[in-house]
Design an enzyme around this catalytic site. Sequence first.
Site, PDB file in Angstrom:
ATOM      1  N   ASP A  69      -0.043   2.786 -11.180  1.00 33.17           N
ATOM      2  CA  ASP A  69      -1.081   1.928 -11.766  1.00 33.17           C
ATOM      3  C   ASP A  69      -1.231   2.125 -13.279  1.00 33.17           C
ATOM      4  O   ASP A  69      -2.317   1.937 -13.833  1.00 33.17           O
ATOM      5  CB  ASP A  69      -2.434   2.138 -11.051  1.00 33.17           C
ATOM      6  CG  ASP A  69      -2.409   1.654  -9.610  1.00 33.17           C
ATOM      7  OD1 ASP A  69      -1.655   0.707  -9.313  1.00 33.17           O
ATOM      8  OD2 ASP A  69      -3.124   2.231  -8.775  1.00 33.17           O
TER       9      ASP A  69
ATOM     10  N   MET B 211       0.784  -1.240   0.000  1.00 35.23           N
ATOM     11  CA  MET B 211       0.000   0.000   0.000  1.00 35.23           C
ATOM     12  C   MET B 211       0.814   1.289   0.000  1.00 35.23           C
ATOM     13  O   MET B 211       0.262   2.367   0.224  1.00 35.23           O
ATOM     14  CB  MET B 211      -0.962   0.008   1.192  1.00 35.23           C
ATOM     15  CG  MET B 211      -1.997  -1.108   1.170  1.00 35.23           C
ATOM     16  SD  MET B 211      -2.966  -1.210  -0.366  1.00 35.23           S
ATOM     17  CE  MET B 211      -3.915   0.300  -0.218  1.00 35.23           C
TER      18      MET B 211
ATOM     19  N   HIS C 132      -3.542  -5.171  -9.221  1.00 39.48           N
ATOM     20  CA  HIS C 132      -4.418  -4.045  -8.881  1.00 39.48           C
ATOM     21  C   HIS C 132      -5.868  -4.479  -9.044  1.00 39.48           C
ATOM     22  O   HIS C 132      -6.221  -5.086 -10.057  1.00 39.48           O
ATOM     23  CB  HIS C 132      -4.098  -2.857  -9.795  1.00 39.48           C
ATOM     24  CG  HIS C 132      -4.949  -1.672  -9.515  1.00 39.48           C
ATOM     25  ND1 HIS C 132      -4.706  -0.825  -8.458  1.00 39.48           N
ATOM     26  CD2 HIS C 132      -6.070  -1.202 -10.119  1.00 39.48           C
ATOM     27  CE1 HIS C 132      -5.641   0.122  -8.429  1.00 39.48           C
ATOM     28  NE2 HIS C 132      -6.471  -0.088  -9.432  1.00 39.48           N
TER      29      HIS C 132
HETATM   30  N1  NHR Z   1       4.487   2.565  -7.106  1.00 38.25           N
HETATM   31  C1  NHR Z   1       4.668   2.981  -8.362  1.00 38.25           C
HETATM   32  N2  NHR Z   1       5.683   3.813  -8.594  1.00 38.25           N
HETATM   33  N3  NHR Z   1       3.894   2.574  -9.399  1.00 38.25           N
HETATM   34  C2  NHR Z   1       2.877   1.748  -9.169  1.00 38.25           C
HETATM   35  O1  NHR Z   1       2.142   1.356 -10.206  1.00 38.25           O
HETATM   36  C3  NHR Z   1       2.599   1.279  -7.851  1.00 38.25           C
HETATM   37  C4  NHR Z   1       3.450   1.727  -6.819  1.00 38.25           C
HETATM   38  C5  NHR Z   1       3.230   1.327  -5.506  1.00 38.25           C
HETATM   39  C6  NHR Z   1       2.152   0.534  -5.189  1.00 38.25           C
HETATM   40  C7  NHR Z   1       0.054  -0.647  -5.815  1.00 38.25           C
HETATM   41  C8  NHR Z   1      -1.154   0.282  -6.000  1.00 38.25           C
HETATM   42  C9  NHR Z   1      -2.443  -0.504  -6.231  1.00 38.25           C
HETATM   43  O2  NHR Z   1      -2.423  -1.590  -6.804  1.00 38.25           O
HETATM   44  C10 NHR Z   1       1.276   0.115  -6.199  1.00 38.25           C
HETATM   45  C11 NHR Z   1       1.517   0.467  -7.529  1.00 38.25           C
HETATM   46  C12 NHR Z   1      -0.893   2.369  -2.846  1.00 38.25           C
HETATM   47  C13 NHR Z   1      -1.503   3.549  -3.216  1.00 38.25           C
HETATM   48  C14 NHR Z   1      -1.590   4.715  -2.265  1.00 38.25           C
HETATM   49  O3  NHR Z   1      -2.219   5.708  -2.565  1.00 38.25           O
HETATM   50  C15 NHR Z   1      -2.005   3.638  -4.507  1.00 38.25           C
HETATM   51  C16 NHR Z   1      -1.888   2.579  -5.387  1.00 38.25           C
HETATM   52  C17 NHR Z   1      -1.278   1.393  -5.000  1.00 38.25           C
HETATM   53  C18 NHR Z   1      -0.788   1.295  -3.716  1.00 38.25           C
HETATM   54  N4  NHR Z   1      -0.928   4.645  -1.081  1.00 38.25           N
HETATM   55  C19 NHR Z   1      -0.877   5.684  -0.067  1.00 38.25           C
HETATM   56  C20 NHR Z   1       0.484   6.392  -0.108  1.00 38.25           C
HETATM   57  O4  NHR Z   1       0.501   7.573   0.279  1.00 38.25           O
HETATM   58  C21 NHR Z   1      -1.020   5.112   1.307  1.00 38.25           C
HETATM   59  C22 NHR Z   1      -2.303   4.396   1.515  1.00 38.25           C
HETATM   60  C23 NHR Z   1      -2.310   3.518   2.776  1.00 38.25           C
HETATM   61  O5  NHR Z   1      -1.281   3.381   3.450  1.00 38.25           O
HETATM   62  O6  NHR Z   1      -3.382   2.909   3.037  1.00 38.25           O
HETATM   63  O7  NHR Z   1       1.514   5.778  -0.465  1.00 38.25           O
HETATM   64  O8  NHR Z   1      -3.549   0.034  -5.902  1.00 38.25           O
HETATM   65  C1  GAR Z   2      -6.099  -7.116  -3.075  1.00 33.79           C
HETATM   66  O1  GAR Z   2      -7.398  -6.986  -3.575  1.00 33.79           O
HETATM   67  C2  GAR Z   2      -5.133  -6.325  -3.924  1.00 33.79           C
HETATM   68  O2  GAR Z   2      -5.429  -6.360  -5.285  1.00 33.79           O
HETATM   69  C3  GAR Z   2      -5.356  -4.949  -3.386  1.00 33.79           C
HETATM   70  O3  GAR Z   2      -5.544  -5.087  -1.992  1.00 33.79           O
HETATM   71  C4  GAR Z   2      -5.974  -6.420  -1.712  1.00 33.79           C
HETATM   72  C5  GAR Z   2      -4.938  -7.060  -0.855  1.00 33.79           C
HETATM   73  O4  GAR Z   2      -5.399  -8.294  -0.397  1.00 33.79           O
HETATM   74  N1  GAR Z   2      -4.220  -4.122  -3.648  1.00 33.79           N
HETATM   75  C6  GAR Z   2      -4.298  -2.808  -3.569  1.00 33.79           C
HETATM   76  O5  GAR Z   2      -5.339  -2.219  -3.375  1.00 33.79           O
HETATM   77  C7  GAR Z   2      -2.989  -2.105  -3.711  1.00 33.79           C
HETATM   78  N2  GAR Z   2      -3.163  -0.726  -3.455  1.00 33.79           N
HETATM   79  P1  GAR Z   2      -4.381  -9.374   0.183  1.00 33.79           P
HETATM   80  O6  GAR Z   2      -3.527  -8.664   1.213  1.00 33.79           O
HETATM   81  O7  GAR Z   2      -5.276 -10.379   0.830  1.00 33.79           O
HETATM   82  O8  GAR Z   2      -3.582  -9.913  -0.950  1.00 33.79           O
END
Ligand code: NHR
Ligand code: GAR
Length: 226
Positions: free
Chosen positions: A148, A93, A112
């Site tokens: 993403d 995350m 994702h």
């Molecule tokens: N990093 C990059 N550079 N590019 C991507 O495509 C990434 C990445 C890091 C994580 C997973 C992504 C998802 O599948 C991912 C893809 C976290 C956030 C977010 O907003 C958004 C997308 C994804 C993961 N995170 C917040 C932050 O400020 C924190 C949120 C929390 O801690 O709950 O980093 O959705």
């Molecule tokens: C999954 O649905 C994954 O695709 C999503 O969170 C869940 C994690 O479940 N990922 C994100 O939203 C990344 N930002 P899991 O911990 O049981 O694998």
Amino acid sequence: MNAMKSLVILISGRGSNMESLLAAVSAGTLPARVAGVLSNRADAGGLATAAALGVPTRVVDHRAFADREAFDLAMAEAIDAFAPDLVVLAGFMRILGDGFVQRYAGRLINIHPSLLPAFPGLHTHRRALEEGVRIHGCTVHFVTPALDHGPVIVQAAVPVLDADDEASLAARVLAQEHRVYPLAVRWFAENRLRLKEGRALLDAPQDAGGALIAPFVPPAPPPLST
Ligand code: NHR
Ligand code: GAR
């Protein structure tokens, strides 16, 4: 020369996708080794699951670092200690910076919970319901600096039903995540998947081995009685 590829899996929570990968390794359907599981949260449920299966775990708490760059660097050092061939984000995350992404270019993937490029970012199931889409799903992609928006490797689609709420839709998508993530990692492990010129190149069957889940097709309605 042809050694089995090793993986490091990054999680932040429950870790069910991590579990699906470990299960595929155990079942012999994923020819790879999980060298370690890393989390940015000490309370991630998946850490106990991994440890119970004998997989080394590490926590790199993002709150312990002054900025994102420092966290990224600490995470990279923890990853590199396992010298993995592939870094797998599984419900991880924290957004990762350009330096981190460059370091693992072509060997960093994410799953994702939406059909990208629809619904990048967070709360994808809620947004899909608000938007009223009829088809939703998940996407495995190479990670690039643009959040993403990396090259798509595989997607699975599911229907959105009128009775769905966020939880029921998330569960339907998650079941498909557990199918396609081991498949995508398997392609990488078998040297059949690579990132080339900004595209995911796949040397694999693209019909039966692919991942389009047939959307729900309703039966024809009865004729109108006038
Ligand atoms: N990093 C990059 N550079 N590019 C991507 O495509 C990434 C990445 C890091 C994580 C997973 C992504 C998802 O599948 C991912 C893809 C976290 C956030 C977010 O907003 C958004 C997308 C994804 C993961 N995170 C917040 C932050 O400020 C924190 C949120 C929390 O801690 O709950 O980093 O959705
Ligand atoms: C999954 O649905 C994954 O695709 C999503 O969170 C869940 C994690 O479940 N990922 C994100 O939203 C990344 N930002 P899991 O911990 O049981 O694998």
